[in-house]
Design an enzyme around this catalytic site. Structure first.
Site, PDB file in Angstrom:
ATOM      1  N   CYS A   1       0.850  -1.190   0.000  1.00  0.00           N
ATOM      2  CA  CYS A   1       0.000   0.000   0.000  1.00  0.00           C
ATOM      3  C   CYS A   1       0.887   1.242   0.000  1.00  0.00           C
ATOM      4  CB  CYS A   1      -0.884  -0.025   1.246  1.00  0.00           C
ATOM      5  SG  CYS A   1      -1.582   1.559   1.710  1.00  0.00           S
ATOM      6  N   GLU A   2       0.648   2.141  -0.936  1.00  0.00           N
ATOM      7  CA  GLU A   2       1.509   3.320  -1.029  1.00  0.00           C
ATOM      8  C   GLU A   2       1.248   4.329   0.094  1.00  0.00           C
ATOM      9  OE1 GLU A   2      -0.664   6.320  -4.180  1.00  0.00           O
ATOM     10  OE2 GLU A   2       0.610   4.755  -4.995  1.00  0.00           O
TER      11      GLU A   2
ATOM     12  N   GLN B   1      -4.804  -0.448  -5.003  1.00  0.00           N
ATOM     13  CA  GLN B   1      -5.417  -1.564  -5.727  1.00  0.00           C
ATOM     14  C   GLN B   1      -6.189  -1.083  -6.950  1.00  0.00           C
ATOM     15  OE1 GLN B   1      -7.323  -4.507  -3.253  1.00  0.00           O
ATOM     16  NE2 GLN B   1      -8.715  -5.102  -4.889  1.00  0.00           N
TER      17      GLN B   1
ATOM     18  N   HIS C   1      -5.907  -5.977   2.706  1.00  0.00           N
ATOM     19  CA  HIS C   1      -4.948  -4.895   2.962  1.00  0.00           C
ATOM     20  C   HIS C   1      -4.601  -4.866   4.446  1.00  0.00           C
ATOM     21  CE1 HIS C   1      -5.309  -2.735  -0.960  1.00  0.00           C
ATOM     22  NE2 HIS C   1      -6.319  -3.593  -1.033  1.00  0.00           N
TER      23      HIS C   1
ATOM     24  N   CYS D   1      -3.003  -2.707   5.971  1.00  0.00           N
ATOM     25  CA  CYS D   1      -3.170  -1.360   6.528  1.00  0.00           C
ATOM     26  C   CYS D   1      -4.588  -1.186   7.079  1.00  0.00           C
ATOM     27  CB  CYS D   1      -2.858  -0.289   5.478  1.00  0.00           C
ATOM     28  SG  CYS D   1      -3.902  -0.336   4.022  1.00  0.00           S
TER      29      CYS D   1
END
Length: 183
Positions: free
Chosen positions: A72-73, A113, A141, A143
């Protein structure tokens, strides 16, 4: 890629969070962190292998449950899941392993995504010129599951449909049904 600088930064990062790396088991952690992220951000090279569609095959080609792993950026935490990638052939067909390679190629970078799904579909559309492309990604995810809301077990589903898979209801239904998304 500068692994030595990444290791030093990882050591400083851990120290800043109050994590001592003085013990035997943590001494090598900054280096392991640097190498792990280097691996996550390094796709394997591949050549697009296409072949003439000599038989005029015009039915759906679908690779299901291709593994997806990315980061995840927003938090640099992993997300993992599966991609279902299909296309309706035009003049050329694709070497099947290349569907997995394209997924891996775009997943090996900090990512969201939604963009990942679109990048895969658009790349296939541009390089293969099929009659339609469909990509569905289902991922967990970390996160979202390990921090913040802690929605353990939740998954996110994204899709991009192009050409006939977007505009023709029967083709779209076939793709979504065979991919296991339309239950």
């Amino acid at each position: 890629m500068d692994l030595e600088a990444a290791e030093q930064a990882a050591a400083q990062f851990l120290k800043s969070l109050g994590v001592s790396t003085d013990s035997e088991s943590l001494r090598g952690t900054p280096g392991r962190m640097a190498r792990a992220y280097a691996e996550l951000f390094s796709p394997r090279a591949f050549d697009l292998t296409t072949f003439p569609n000599d038989e005029g095959y015009d039915e759906l080609v679908l690779a299901r449950s291709l593994p997806v792993r990315s980061v995840c950026e927003h938090h640099l935490l992993p997300f993992v899941g599966t991609a279902h990638v299909g296309y309706l052939p035009g003049e050329r067909i694709l070497g099947l392993s290349k569907l997995a390679r394209v997924v891996e190629h775009f997943a090996c970078r900090p990512q969201v995504q939604e963009r990942l799904t679109k990048q895969i579909a658009e790349w296939l559309q541009t390089h293969l010129e099929p009659k339609g492309v469909g990509v569905v990604i289902e991922a967990e995810h970390t996160c979202m599951t390990l921090r913040g809301v802690q929605a353990v077990g939740s998954t996110t589903v994204t899709s991009t449909l192009l050409g006939l898979l977007r505009h023709d209801a029967r083709s779209r239904s076939e793709f979504l049904g065979l991919s296991g998304v339309a239950r």
